[in-house]
Design a protein around this motif. Structure first.
Motif, PDB file in Angstrom:
ATOM      1  N   MET A   1     -58.997 -33.418 -64.602  1.00  0.00           N
ATOM      2  CA  MET A   1     -59.613 -33.941 -65.814  1.00  0.00           C
ATOM      3  C   MET A   1     -61.134 -33.937 -65.653  1.00  0.00           C
ATOM      4  O   MET A   1     -61.641 -34.268 -64.584  1.00  0.00           O
ATOM      5  CB  MET A   1     -59.158 -35.380 -66.079  1.00  0.00           C
ATOM      6  N   ARG A   2     -61.827 -33.569 -66.726  1.00  0.00           N
ATOM      7  CA  ARG A   2     -63.279 -33.724 -66.772  1.00  0.00           C
ATOM      8  C   ARG A   2     -63.592 -34.925 -67.655  1.00  0.00           C
ATOM      9  O   ARG A   2     -63.006 -35.101 -68.718  1.00  0.00           O
ATOM     10  CB  ARG A   2     -63.954 -32.458 -67.316  1.00  0.00           C
ATOM     11  N   TRP A   3     -64.541 -35.756 -67.198  1.00  0.00           N
ATOM     12  CA  TRP A   3     -64.820 -37.022 -67.862  1.00  0.00           C
ATOM     13  C   TRP A   3     -66.219 -37.026 -68.452  1.00  0.00           C
ATOM     14  O   TRP A   3     -67.197 -36.672 -67.789  1.00  0.00           O
ATOM     15  CB  TRP A   3     -64.684 -38.171 -66.868  1.00  0.00           C
TER      16      TRP A   3
ATOM     17  N   LEU B   1     -55.705 -43.345 -72.790  1.00  0.00           N
ATOM     18  CA  LEU B   1     -56.839 -44.238 -72.581  1.00  0.00           C
ATOM     19  C   LEU B   1     -56.601 -45.607 -73.200  1.00  0.00           C
ATOM     20  O   LEU B   1     -57.320 -46.565 -72.912  1.00  0.00           O
ATOM     21  CB  LEU B   1     -58.118 -43.628 -73.147  1.00  0.00           C
ATOM     22  N   SER B   2     -55.594 -45.709 -74.063  1.00  0.00           N
ATOM     23  CA  SER B   2     -55.243 -46.974 -74.695  1.00  0.00           C
ATOM     24  C   SER B   2     -53.722 -47.113 -74.672  1.00  0.00           C
ATOM     25  O   SER B   2     -53.009 -46.225 -74.202  1.00  0.00           O
ATOM     26  CB  SER B   2     -55.773 -47.029 -76.140  1.00  0.00           C
TER      27      SER B   2
ATOM     28  N   ILE C   1     -54.036 -40.838 -64.763  1.00  0.00           N
ATOM     29  CA  ILE C   1     -53.769 -39.938 -65.889  1.00  0.00           C
ATOM     30  C   ILE C   1     -53.701 -38.496 -65.401  1.00  0.00           C
ATOM     31  O   ILE C   1     -52.804 -37.728 -65.780  1.00  0.00           O
ATOM     32  CB  ILE C   1     -54.835 -40.107 -66.983  1.00  0.00           C
ATOM     33  N   SER C   2     -54.643 -38.105 -64.553  1.00  0.00           N
ATOM     34  CA  SER C   2     -54.641 -36.762 -63.979  1.00  0.00           C
ATOM     35  C   SER C   2     -53.345 -36.501 -63.221  1.00  0.00           C
ATOM     36  O   SER C   2     -52.741 -35.425 -63.340  1.00  0.00           O
ATOM     37  CB  SER C   2     -55.844 -36.587 -63.052  1.00  0.00           C
TER      38      SER C   2
ATOM     39  N   GLY D   1     -61.775 -32.336 -73.860  1.00  0.00           N
ATOM     40  CA  GLY D   1     -60.871 -31.299 -74.325  1.00  0.00           C
ATOM     41  C   GLY D   1     -59.408 -31.487 -73.991  1.00  0.00           C
ATOM     42  O   GLY D   1     -58.691 -30.509 -73.762  1.00  0.00           O
ATOM     43  N   ASP D   2     -58.924 -32.732 -73.991  1.00  0.00           N
ATOM     44  CA  ASP D   2     -57.527 -32.970 -73.619  1.00  0.00           C
ATOM     45  C   ASP D   2     -56.992 -34.136 -74.455  1.00  0.00           C
ATOM     46  O   ASP D   2     -57.014 -35.288 -74.037  1.00  0.00           O
ATOM     47  CB  ASP D   2     -57.425 -33.284 -72.119  1.00  0.00           C
ATOM     48  N   ASP D   3     -56.482 -33.831 -75.635  1.00  0.00           N
ATOM     49  CA  ASP D   3     -56.026 -34.871 -76.549  1.00  0.00           C
ATOM     50  C   ASP D   3     -54.851 -35.659 -75.980  1.00  0.00           C
ATOM     51  O   ASP D   3     -54.771 -36.886 -76.154  1.00  0.00           O
ATOM     52  CB  ASP D   3     -55.622 -34.260 -77.896  1.00  0.00           C
ATOM     53  N   ALA D   4     -53.929 -34.977 -75.311  1.00  0.00           N
ATOM     54  CA  ALA D   4     -52.759 -35.659 -74.760  1.00  0.00           C
ATOM     55  C   ALA D   4     -53.179 -36.676 -73.701  1.00  0.00           C
ATOM     56  O   ALA D   4     -52.668 -37.800 -73.652  1.00  0.00           O
ATOM     57  CB  ALA D   4     -51.780 -34.641 -74.175  1.00  0.00           C
TER      58      ALA D   4
END
Length: 462
Positions: free
Chosen positions: A431-433, A450-451, A423-424, A442-445
């Motif tokens: 990305m912070r997890w 994730l699904s 994804i990154s 803080g990353d809706d897109a």
């Protein structure tokens, strides 16, 4: 009296400690006969996905089970498996196109899932709910959300699931490397580097008539409806397996609808070993961030490829994940395939061919404790080596109702990191997890990936 190994007997064994104890094997049997079963005791196995992986890997299970059903959407795969697996001993196996027919068979005790990745989670979940124990090829999931569903159903059903990360049964290489980490031979591990190789481009692949021996709708399953694409090998006849450039069979890992590319293919192996070493050394395997550089064979926009008529998973990358204790795990497409573990006392490199480094050389004068491998391998029997031992481990654990060496929970921690790295890379930003909430901060897109949506009629229920 010989008791037939059936689904009902498996459930009875899972509930009756006394009977399980009566059949318990010694913790570290070194002989193949310790795992051998008479013909009347062997579990009945249904194979779902009889392509190259499913066909070839079944040879390691020979003598431990009886193949009674073969399911594949490719009639060539299906018939070849029935005719040739176990040297023809499976000729009475029933053949199916629809995997649900296998799950409906009362006589099937265990299921081996060797389909393309996009089918894994759905079939695995339905197999567990049907009361079957499962050996499933990696990765178990195509998304992080699927992992949540798999964990939930495994807990609800109590089924035994072995992940096909067979490097966990390479006793003299990967298990030994992890045992060295656990014995403090590396000191505190500061970095692991998993070199897993990359992908490549194909150029546009034309649409092609679906071969008569392939059920394309069933092959796609949960994936979006799309035309069959194929540039056949001119040296092969029209009825041969799909070989060449295609969006099917051997090259499915080059398409995001079916796979995460090399990141989730080889990453499922080497990232798993890296995180196993962290845990064995008493360190954190909790990911807090991931980022790096990557290249794709086609342009991407908003996390999606702009061309879907050609290979489009990552061709090269260098992604770094940071654990909660600051340890780094680098996932590279370059470099020699294997895992490099670097610690405050030394470094070792392990691959499928060797285990090297000064701490390894030091074992000659200062060997590992006698029980180091046993402790690392959960005290489970080790009658064989490598692939065959991985299958023996699975069948032992189905009898004794204990967790196998490649368990669902630890696999998902590794494969979820691979999904995050993908994804990154797709968004070209770090990305912070949040592990507690299982979401990207803080990353809706990015969280939208994730699904995935399932094609109508192929949804995962529940």
């Amino acid at each position: 009296m010989t008791i037939r190994f059936t689904a009902s007997r498996r459930r009875f064994l899972g509930q009756t400690t006394a009977l399980a104890s009566a059949t318990m094997l010694s913790p570290l049997s070194s002989t193949a006969t310790a795992m051998a079963a008479s013909a009347n005791d062997r579990p009945a196995l249904g194979l779902i996905g009889a392509g190259r992986m499913g066909h070839n890997h079944m040879r390691f299970a020979k003598g431990m089970c009886d193949l009674v059903a073969v399911c594949d959407v490719d009639s060539n795969h299906r018939q070849k498996a029935i005719d040739k697996i176990f040297d023809g001993d499976a000729k009475n196996a029933k053949g199916f196109v629809d995997y649900r027919k296998v799950l409906d068979m009362d006589e099937v005790d265990v299921v081996y899932i060797a389909t393309p990745d996009h089918w894994h989670a759905k079939i695995l979940i339905e197999a567990m709910r049907a009361g079957k124990d499962v050996y499933c090829e990696k990765p178990l999931t195509l998304t992080i959300d699927e992992g949540k569903k798999v964990r939930q159903v495994e807990k609800e059903t109590g089924r035994i699931v072995q992940v096909g990360t067979m490097q966990r049964s390479y006793l003299d290489l990967f298990v030994k490397a992890v045992a060295m980490a656990g014995d403090g031979r590396l000191g505190r591990i500061t970095r692991a580097t998993a070199a897993i190789g990359g992908g490549g481009g194909s150029g546009p692949i034309p649409e092609h008539d679906v071969p008569q021996w392939l059920d394309w709708n069933q092959w796609l399953g949960p994936a979006p409806e799309t035309p069959f694409r194929w540039t056949p090998d001119p040296k092969l006849g029209p009825d041969d397996w799909v070989i060449g450039k295609t969006n099917c069979h051997q090259t499915f890992r080059s398409w995001l609808d079916y796979s995460g590319g090399s990141m989730t293919d080889w990453g499922a192996h080497h990232v798993d070993i890296s995180m196993w070493a962290f845990r064995q050394a008493g360190q954190s395997d909790t990911v807090v961030s991931v980022g790096g550089e990557s290249k794709f064979p086609v342009p991407y926009q908003d996390g999606y490829p702009t061309r879907k008529d050609q290979y489009h998973t990552a061709s090269s990358f260098s992604m770094t994940a940071t654990m909660s204790d600051g340890t780094e795990l680098v996932i590279n497409s370059g470099g020699r395939n294997g895992v490099l573990l670097e610690g405050t006392k030394g470094r070792i490199f392990v691959s499928r061919g060797d285990l090297t480094g000064k701490p390894v050389e030091d074992l000659q004068d200062d060997p590992l404790p006698a029980d180091a491998i046993a402790k690392t391998y959960k005290g489970l029997p080790t009658p064989y080596s490598e692939h065959k031992n991985h299958w023996a481990n699975f069948f032992h654990c189905t009898r004794e109702r204990v967790e196998p060496i490649s368990d669902v929970t630890s696999h998902l921690r590794a494969i979820d990191l691979c999904h995050l790295a993908n994804i990154s890379a797709r968004f070209d930003r770090p990305m912070r997890w949040d592990g507690d909430k299982e979401e990207i901060v803080g990353d809706d897109a990015a969280n939208a990936l994730l699904s995935r949506e399932y094609r109508k009629g192929f949804e995962i229920q529940g």
